[in-house]
Design a protein around this motif. Structure first.
Motif, short mmCIF file in Angstrom:
data_model
loop_
_atom_site.label_atom_id
_atom_site.label_comp_id
_atom_site.label_asym_id
_atom_site.label_seq_id
_atom_site.Cartn_x
_atom_site.Cartn_y
_atom_site.Cartn_z
N MET A 94 -20.15 -40.13 -20.01
CA MET A 94 -21.30 -39.61 -20.36
C MET A 94 -20.99 -38.39 -21.13
O MET A 94 -19.80 -37.85 -21.04
CB MET A 94 -22.25 -39.54 -19.25
CG MET A 94 -22.61 -40.73 -18.53
SD MET A 94 -24.08 -40.39 -17.76
CE MET A 94 -24.11 -42.20 -16.88
N LEU A 95 -22.05 -37.90 -21.69
CA LEU A 95 -21.86 -36.64 -22.65
C LEU A 95 -22.50 -35.43 -22.05
O LEU A 95 -23.72 -35.42 -21.87
CB LEU A 95 -22.38 -37.12 -24.01
CG LEU A 95 -21.97 -38.39 -24.66
CD1 LEU A 95 -22.62 -38.51 -26.01
CD2 LEU A 95 -20.47 -37.90 -24.82
N ARG A 96 -21.98 -34.18 -22.06
CA ARG A 96 -22.64 -33.22 -21.75
C ARG A 96 -22.87 -32.37 -23.20
O ARG A 96 -22.19 -32.83 -24.15
CB ARG A 96 -21.82 -32.22 -21.07
CG ARG A 96 -22.46 -30.78 -20.70
CD ARG A 96 -21.51 -29.76 -19.73
NE ARG A 96 -22.28 -28.55 -19.51
CZ ARG A 96 -21.79 -27.70 -19.06
NH1 ARG A 96 -20.85 -27.78 -18.30
NH2 ARG A 96 -22.56 -26.50 -18.96
N GLY A 125 -28.38 -43.68 -27.04
CA GLY A 125 -28.31 -43.41 -25.92
C GLY A 125 -29.60 -42.62 -25.17
O GLY A 125 -30.68 -42.76 -26.01
N THR A 126 -29.67 -42.09 -24.01
CA THR A 126 -30.70 -41.49 -23.28
C THR A 126 -30.21 -40.28 -22.43
O THR A 126 -29.34 -40.38 -22.05
CB THR A 126 -31.27 -42.73 -22.24
OG1 THR A 126 -31.41 -43.88 -23.01
CG2 THR A 126 -32.51 -41.99 -21.76
N VAL A 127 -31.20 -39.30 -22.49
CA VAL A 127 -30.97 -37.92 -21.95
C VAL A 127 -31.33 -38.46 -20.50
O VAL A 127 -32.67 -38.68 -20.45
CB VAL A 127 -31.55 -36.88 -22.74
CG1 VAL A 127 -31.26 -35.58 -21.89
CG2 VAL A 127 -31.42 -36.94 -24.36
N ILE A 154 -24.57 -43.25 -22.80
CA ILE A 154 -24.57 -44.24 -23.91
C ILE A 154 -24.74 -45.56 -23.83
O ILE A 154 -24.34 -46.00 -22.84
CB ILE A 154 -22.85 -43.86 -24.74
CG1 ILE A 154 -22.85 -42.25 -24.84
CG2 ILE A 154 -23.12 -44.46 -26.06
CD1 ILE A 154 -21.29 -41.89 -24.82
N ASP A 155 -25.62 -46.01 -24.80
CA ASP A 155 -25.90 -47.54 -24.80
C ASP A 155 -24.61 -48.37 -25.39
O ASP A 155 -24.81 -49.38 -26.33
CB ASP A 155 -27.26 -47.94 -25.44
CG ASP A 155 -28.22 -47.30 -24.73
OD1 ASP A 155 -28.10 -47.08 -23.29
OD2 ASP A 155 -29.11 -46.62 -25.50
N GLU A 156 -23.52 -48.34 -24.73
CA GLU A 156 -22.18 -49.04 -25.01
C GLU A 156 -21.58 -49.33 -23.89
O GLU A 156 -21.94 -48.76 -22.73
CB GLU A 156 -21.40 -48.31 -26.02
CG GLU A 156 -21.85 -47.99 -27.30
CD GLU A 156 -22.24 -49.21 -28.26
OE1 GLU A 156 -21.38 -50.24 -28.02
OE2 GLU A 156 -23.27 -49.29 -29.08
N ASP A 157 -20.28 -50.21 -23.69
CA ASP A 157 -19.62 -50.39 -22.72
C ASP A 157 -18.52 -49.18 -22.37
O ASP A 157 -17.53 -49.24 -22.90
CB ASP A 157 -18.83 -51.72 -22.71
CG ASP A 157 -19.67 -52.85 -22.89
OD1 ASP A 157 -20.84 -53.04 -22.10
OD2 ASP A 157 -19.28 -53.88 -23.53
#
Length: 351
Positions: A94-96, A125-127, A154-157
């Protein structure tokens, strides 16, 4: 279709709404305005106007005035919006993020977003908070919504950092929020980023009216579309011939402020200090003359492109007006009347 008002500034409502939807659906967080500036150039060209670009990316449309002796009047609005940048890729993939602009973290929780990589790829993606489920985390409700406790799914694998990196996502990539823009038949407009794209649409309403009516402003007019307002230095540089500036930005609502979403808000003072007394008085007088619903308010936590220009050393008089916008820097809402009447008040001032 145009809307008729008492003294005849018939702003083209469908045109303004069409431009506004194009603006709202074009991502443009601060520092990532190349696509929306291209849109502005194309739309201005359709009206016969040219957009000059400054080195840092602002756009300027110049309309010669009837009098060469009068100083130049600038109207400014900003195309940049709130957003984020990838701060780091976490071990779980995931992303910060780090914010672009000033907003409360709870206003983006659950929001859909787009990650824009530097090689042109985009991912959805979704926060979320790092404790996103009440079924799992006993303190999910109390968990503080702050930067360190938020992340993008993120909406990926993606199962780890390496998977995210393989997508081409990297530190410094831009993140834009889904605007969820809607213009309802009854005139309500709800979307993210009405600050300040509603004002940009109002300025295009001014341009369209001047072209359609074949009118020349009393003095040379420069429309400045800035690209870094949300981070404080949007119009810190303006052309040296400008002697007056009207910043056109969203009107703050709430607490003891008197404006509504249907009003043109005229700001007498914000956190940067008072605006020019004579200009503000003239705008109030014109709003009354044109029978435009309006309110005069003080914005306690606010700065504008005019503030940036004054702090940048510009020797100008400045004022601030704009359509009233509820829940600013959140899920915003305004009304068609406020946007169109902002354009009408500007036309009254420049003519």
């Amino acid at each position: 279709m145009t809307q008729t008002v008492p003294n005849g500034f018939q702003v083209n409502a469908p045109y303004v709404e069409e431009i506004l939807m194009k603006l709202l659906t074009t991502p443009s967080p601060s520092g990532y305005c190349m696509h929306i500036m291209k849109l502005l150039e194309e739309e201005a060209a359709k009206l016969g106007y040219e957009v000059e670009r400054t080195p840092k990316g602002n756009g300027i449309v110049t309309i010669p005035g009837a009098s060469a002796e009068e100083g130049t009047l600038a109207l400014t609005a900003h195309v940049d919006t709130l957003g984020a940048m990838v701060r780091s890729i976490k071990a779980n993939g995931m992303l910060r993020i780090t914010p672009l602009g000033g907003y409360a973290m709870q206003t983006i929780e659950g929001e859909y977003c787009t990650i824009h990589t530097r090689d042109g790829r985009t991912y959805e993606g979704t926060v979320l908070s790092t404790k996103p489920s009440v079924h799992v985390y006993s303190d999910a409700r109390e968990w503080k919504r702050e930067e360190a406790n938020m992340e993008i799914r993120i909406d990926e694998d993606v199962a780890g950092k390496a998977d995210t990196e393989k997508l081409g996502i990297a530190v410094g990539d831009i993140v834009s929020w889904d605007p969820r823009a809607k213009i309802l038949p009854n005139g309500w407009i709800k979307s993210r980023h009405l600050d300040d794209k509603a004002s940009v649409a109002a300025l295009f309403g001014v341009l369209e009216w001047l072209k359609r009516e074949g009118r020349t402003p009393e003095r040379t007019l420069k429309l400045i579309f800035s690209t870094y307002e949300e981070v404080g230095h949007g119009a810190s540089y303006i052309p040296p011939d400008v002697t007056e500036m009207i910043a056109v930005d969203m009107g703050a609502l709430g607490d003891d402020l008197s404006a509504t979403e249907k009003d043109v808000s005229i700001c007498a003072k914000d956190s940067s200090g008072p605006y020019d007394y004579e200009m503000t008085s003239k705008l109030i007088e014109l709003a009354k003359r044109e029978q435009l619903p309006h309110a005069v308010d003080i914005y306690p936590h606010y700065g504008s492109d005019a503030s940036a220009a004054l702090r940048g050393g510009s020797n100008i008089r400045a004022a601030l007006i704009g359509p009233g916008v509820h829940a600013s820097h959140g899920m915003e809402r305004t009304h068609r009347d406020a946007v169109l009447n902002t354009a009408r008040l500007l036309l009254a001032y420049i003519l």
